[in-house]
Design a protein around this motif. Sequence first.
Motif, PDB file in Angstrom:
ATOM      1  N   LEU A  11       0.851  -1.191   0.000  1.00  0.00           N
ATOM      2  CA  LEU A  11       0.000   0.000   0.000  1.00  0.00           C
ATOM      3  C   LEU A  11       0.882   1.235   0.000  1.00  0.00           C
ATOM      4  N   VAL A  12       0.600   2.160  -0.898  1.00  0.00           N
ATOM      5  CA  VAL A  12       1.380   3.388  -1.004  1.00  0.00           C
ATOM      6  C   VAL A  12       0.442   4.538  -1.344  1.00  0.00           C
ATOM      7  N   GLN A  13       0.804   5.712  -0.926  1.00  0.00           N
ATOM      8  CA  GLN A  13      -0.004   6.880  -1.260  1.00  0.00           C
ATOM      9  C   GLN A  13       0.257   7.316  -2.696  1.00  0.00           C
ATOM     10  N   ALA A  14      -0.716   7.958  -3.278  1.00  0.00           N
ATOM     11  CA  ALA A  14      -0.537   8.501  -4.619  1.00  0.00           C
ATOM     12  C   ALA A  14       0.695   9.406  -4.637  1.00  0.00           C
ATOM     13  N   GLY A  15       1.480   9.256  -5.693  1.00  0.00           N
ATOM     14  CA  GLY A  15       2.720   9.993  -5.809  1.00  0.00           C
ATOM     15  C   GLY A  15       3.919   9.252  -5.258  1.00  0.00           C
ATOM     16  N   TYR A  59       7.627  -0.132 -22.871  1.00  0.00           N
ATOM     17  CA  TYR A  59       6.658   0.244 -21.858  1.00  0.00           C
ATOM     18  C   TYR A  59       5.310   0.601 -22.492  1.00  0.00           C
ATOM     19  N   ALA A  60       4.265   0.295 -21.768  1.00  0.00           N
ATOM     20  CA  ALA A  60       2.954   0.776 -22.168  1.00  0.00           C
ATOM     21  C   ALA A  60       2.912   2.289 -22.013  1.00  0.00           C
ATOM     22  N   ASP A  61       2.146   2.938 -22.854  1.00  0.00           N
ATOM     23  CA  ASP A  61       2.099   4.403 -22.819  1.00  0.00           C
ATOM     24  C   ASP A  61       1.657   4.931 -21.458  1.00  0.00           C
ATOM     25  N   TYR A  62       0.782   4.196 -20.778  1.00  0.00           N
ATOM     26  CA  TYR A  62       0.227   4.713 -19.530  1.00  0.00           C
ATOM     27  C   TYR A  62       1.203   4.611 -18.358  1.00  0.00           C
ATOM     28  N   VAL A  63       2.361   3.981 -18.557  1.00  0.00           N
ATOM     29  CA  VAL A  63       3.367   3.943 -17.498  1.00  0.00           C
ATOM     30  C   VAL A  63       4.699   4.530 -17.946  1.00  0.00           C
ATOM     31  N   LYS A  86      -0.281   6.374  -9.253  1.00  0.00           N
ATOM     32  CA  LYS A  86      -1.616   6.947  -9.313  1.00  0.00           C
ATOM     33  C   LYS A  86      -2.611   5.911  -8.814  1.00  0.00           C
ATOM     34  N   THR A  87      -3.764   6.364  -8.411  1.00  0.00           N
ATOM     35  CA  THR A  87      -4.770   5.424  -7.910  1.00  0.00           C
ATOM     36  C   THR A  87      -5.155   4.409  -8.980  1.00  0.00           C
ATOM     37  N   LYS A  88      -5.088   4.820 -10.230  1.00  0.00           N
ATOM     38  CA  LYS A  88      -5.457   3.889 -11.291  1.00  0.00           C
ATOM     39  C   LYS A  88      -4.380   2.841 -11.566  1.00  0.00           C
TER      40      LYS A  88
END
Length: 123
Positions: A11-15, A59-63, A86-88
């Motif tokens: 578990l990690v916070q966004a960012g 890499y995928a564009d979203y990462v 990110k949360t997503k």
Amino acid sequence: QMQLVESGGGLVQAGGSLRLSCAASGSTFSCYTMAWFRQAPAKEREFVASIRWNLSTYYADYVKGRFTSSRDNSKNTVYLQLYSLKTKDKAVYSCAASATIVEVTTAVDYDYWGQGTQVTVSS
């Protein structure tokens, strides 16, 4: 035969950041293309990143720009460094291996899979 075991999720916070590891055993690791896929609840599994035997990455564009894949053949381990989460990005992340893969984004063409490690990103 190859066995893959992932670790490093959590578990990690966004960012925030995480480093995932995938330890391989049972075959000649250095010859394999290694990849990371992820699957979020109620979503299709999707490609994240790959690293070939010659250290070529994709890499995928979203990462792209946030995640980095690397490998240490002396340790039979591949890594996925996750930055600026990110949360997503929340999903189960699994590593996969193939000695013959051509299209690295095609999950069904990988021969071996790990059990996955959960990454949860809180807002």
